[in-house]
Design an enzyme around this catalytic site. Structure first.
Site, mmCIF file in Angstrom:
data_model
loop_
_atom_site.group_PDB
_atom_site.id
_atom_site.type_symbol
_atom_site.label_atom_id
_atom_site.label_comp_id
_atom_site.label_asym_id
_atom_site.label_seq_id
_atom_site.Cartn_x
_atom_site.Cartn_y
_atom_site.Cartn_z
ATOM 1 N N HIS A 12 0.845 -1.197 0.000
ATOM 2 C CA HIS A 12 0.000 0.000 0.000
ATOM 3 C C HIS A 12 0.881 1.247 0.000
ATOM 4 O O HIS A 12 2.073 1.184 0.333
ATOM 5 C CB HIS A 12 -0.924 -0.008 1.216
ATOM 6 C CG HIS A 12 -2.013 -1.022 1.095
ATOM 7 N ND1 HIS A 12 -2.571 -1.642 2.178
ATOM 8 C CD2 HIS A 12 -2.654 -1.522 0.008
ATOM 9 C CE1 HIS A 12 -3.505 -2.483 1.772
ATOM 10 N NE2 HIS A 12 -3.567 -2.422 0.460
ATOM 11 N N GLY A 64 -3.104 -1.688 -7.642
ATOM 12 C CA GLY A 64 -4.049 -2.404 -6.780
ATOM 13 C C GLY A 64 -5.489 -1.962 -6.930
ATOM 14 O O GLY A 64 -6.378 -2.781 -7.201
ATOM 15 N N ASP A 69 -4.443 -6.298 -7.440
ATOM 16 C CA ASP A 69 -4.582 -7.314 -6.390
ATOM 17 C C ASP A 69 -5.372 -8.506 -6.915
ATOM 18 O O ASP A 69 -5.030 -9.663 -6.646
ATOM 19 C CB ASP A 69 -5.303 -6.731 -5.158
ATOM 20 C CG ASP A 69 -4.544 -5.591 -4.502
ATOM 21 O OD1 ASP A 69 -3.306 -5.570 -4.580
ATOM 22 O OD2 ASP A 69 -5.200 -4.723 -3.905
ATOM 23 N N ASP A 89 -1.172 -1.386 4.711
ATOM 24 C CA ASP A 89 -1.324 -0.212 5.574
ATOM 25 C C ASP A 89 -2.536 -0.475 6.468
ATOM 26 O O ASP A 89 -3.669 -0.258 6.064
ATOM 27 C CB ASP A 89 -1.520 1.047 4.733
ATOM 28 C CG ASP A 89 -1.727 2.292 5.578
ATOM 29 O OD1 ASP A 89 -1.764 2.190 6.822
ATOM 30 O OD2 ASP A 89 -1.865 3.381 4.988
ATOM 31 N N HIS A 96 -10.184 -0.257 -2.006
ATOM 32 C CA HIS A 96 -10.348 -1.562 -2.663
ATOM 33 C C HIS A 96 -10.194 -2.701 -1.650
ATOM 34 O O HIS A 96 -9.606 -3.738 -1.940
ATOM 35 C CB HIS A 96 -9.361 -1.689 -3.829
ATOM 36 C CG HIS A 96 -7.922 -1.596 -3.433
ATOM 37 N ND1 HIS A 96 -7.370 -0.480 -2.859
ATOM 38 C CD2 HIS A 96 -6.915 -2.486 -3.528
ATOM 39 C CE1 HIS A 96 -6.097 -0.692 -2.612
ATOM 40 N NE2 HIS A 96 -5.786 -1.908 -3.011
ATOM 41 N N ASP A 99 -10.801 -6.351 -2.721
ATOM 42 C CA ASP A 99 -9.729 -6.998 -3.488
ATOM 43 C C ASP A 99 -8.599 -7.456 -2.573
ATOM 44 O O ASP A 99 -7.996 -8.515 -2.777
ATOM 45 C CB ASP A 99 -9.161 -6.050 -4.541
ATOM 46 C CG ASP A 99 -10.128 -5.759 -5.665
ATOM 47 O OD1 ASP A 99 -11.116 -6.501 -5.798
ATOM 48 O OD2 ASP A 99 -9.899 -4.785 -6.406
ATOM 49 N N ARG A 105 -7.361 -14.078 1.171
ATOM 50 C CA ARG A 105 -8.148 -15.323 1.260
ATOM 51 C C ARG A 105 -7.650 -16.369 0.271
ATOM 52 O O ARG A 105 -7.493 -17.544 0.625
ATOM 53 C CB ARG A 105 -9.635 -15.032 1.012
ATOM 54 C CG ARG A 105 -10.495 -16.275 1.088
ATOM 55 C CD ARG A 105 -11.983 -15.944 0.862
ATOM 56 N NE ARG A 105 -12.762 -17.156 0.930
ATOM 57 C CZ ARG A 105 -12.965 -17.970 -0.096
ATOM 58 N NH1 ARG A 105 -12.437 -17.722 -1.278
ATOM 59 N NH2 ARG A 105 -13.691 -19.061 0.049
#
Length: 158
Positions: A12, A64, A69, A89, A96, A99, A105
Site C-alpha cells: 500500500h 491495486g 490485487d 497499511d 479496494h 480486493d 483469502r
C-alpha cells in the site's frame, strides 16, 4: 536456492518505501526469481533497482485499486505464485478492501505463504524448506471438527 520462485510483491502507498527498502536488503536473494508486482509498487522497485545496477525480472500488473490485487489473486488460484509479500497499511482505510481480502483469502485457501510484515517476509524467504525436494506442504483440510473423534484419536479427556 536451487529453484526459481515466482514471488508476488504488493504494498500500500504508506508501505511502499518499506517494500523498496526490503527489496534492497534482500536483492541478492530476489534477483534470480520472478517478481510479480502491482503497478506502482513494481515501478518503484524497478526504478530503485535500476539506479543501483540491480537486474531483476519484474512483471507489473495493474495498480491495486485498478485490479492488480485481483490479477495476482487469479495467479494464486492458478498456482503461479510461490510466495506473496503484502505490506498492508493497517492504519488507513483502503478503497479496494474487497480486493485486498480476496488476495489474502486466496493465498490461505490455496496454501500460498503470505507475509504481511518484513519480519515474517524475512523468515519465509530464508526458510530451508524451499530447497528440500522431499518437502510437500500439507493440503489444508476443511472438515467439520468432531471433538469426540479428536479426543479419542489423541487420547484426551475433558
Amino acid at each position: 536456492m536451487k529453484k526459481t520462485l515466482t514471488i508476488a510483491l504488493v504494498a500500500h502507498d504508506n508501505r511502499k518505501a518499506d517494500m523498496v527498502d526490503w527489496c534492497f536488503y534482500n536483492s541478492d536473494f530476489l534477483k534470480p526469481h520472478n517478481l510479480v508486482c502491482t503497478g506502482t509498487t513494481g515501478r518503484l522497485i524497478q526504478e530503485a533497482y535500476q539506479s543501483k545496477g540491480i537486474n531483476a525480472k519484474i512483471t507489473r500488473m495493474n495498480s491495486g485499486p485498478l485490479g492488480g490485487d485481483a490479477e495476482i489473486a487469479a495467479m494464486v488460484v492458478r498456482k503461479e505464485i510461490d510466495l506473496a509479500i503484502f505490506l498492508i497499511d493497517d492504519l488507513n482505510a483502503q478503497p479496494h478492501e474487497a480486493d485486498i481480502m480476496m488476495l489474502l483469502r486466496q493465498c490461505r485457501v490455496h496454501n500460498v505463504p503470505i507475509a504481511c510484515n518484513r519480519y515474517s517476509a524475512d523468515l519465509m524467504l530464508t526458510s530451508s524448506l524451499w530447497d528440500e525436494d522431499d518437502y510437500v506442504p500439507a493440503v489444508p483440510k476443511y472438515v467439520k471438527f468432531d471433538r469426540d473423534e479428536f479426543e479419542a484419536k489423541y487420547g484426551l479427556k475433558r
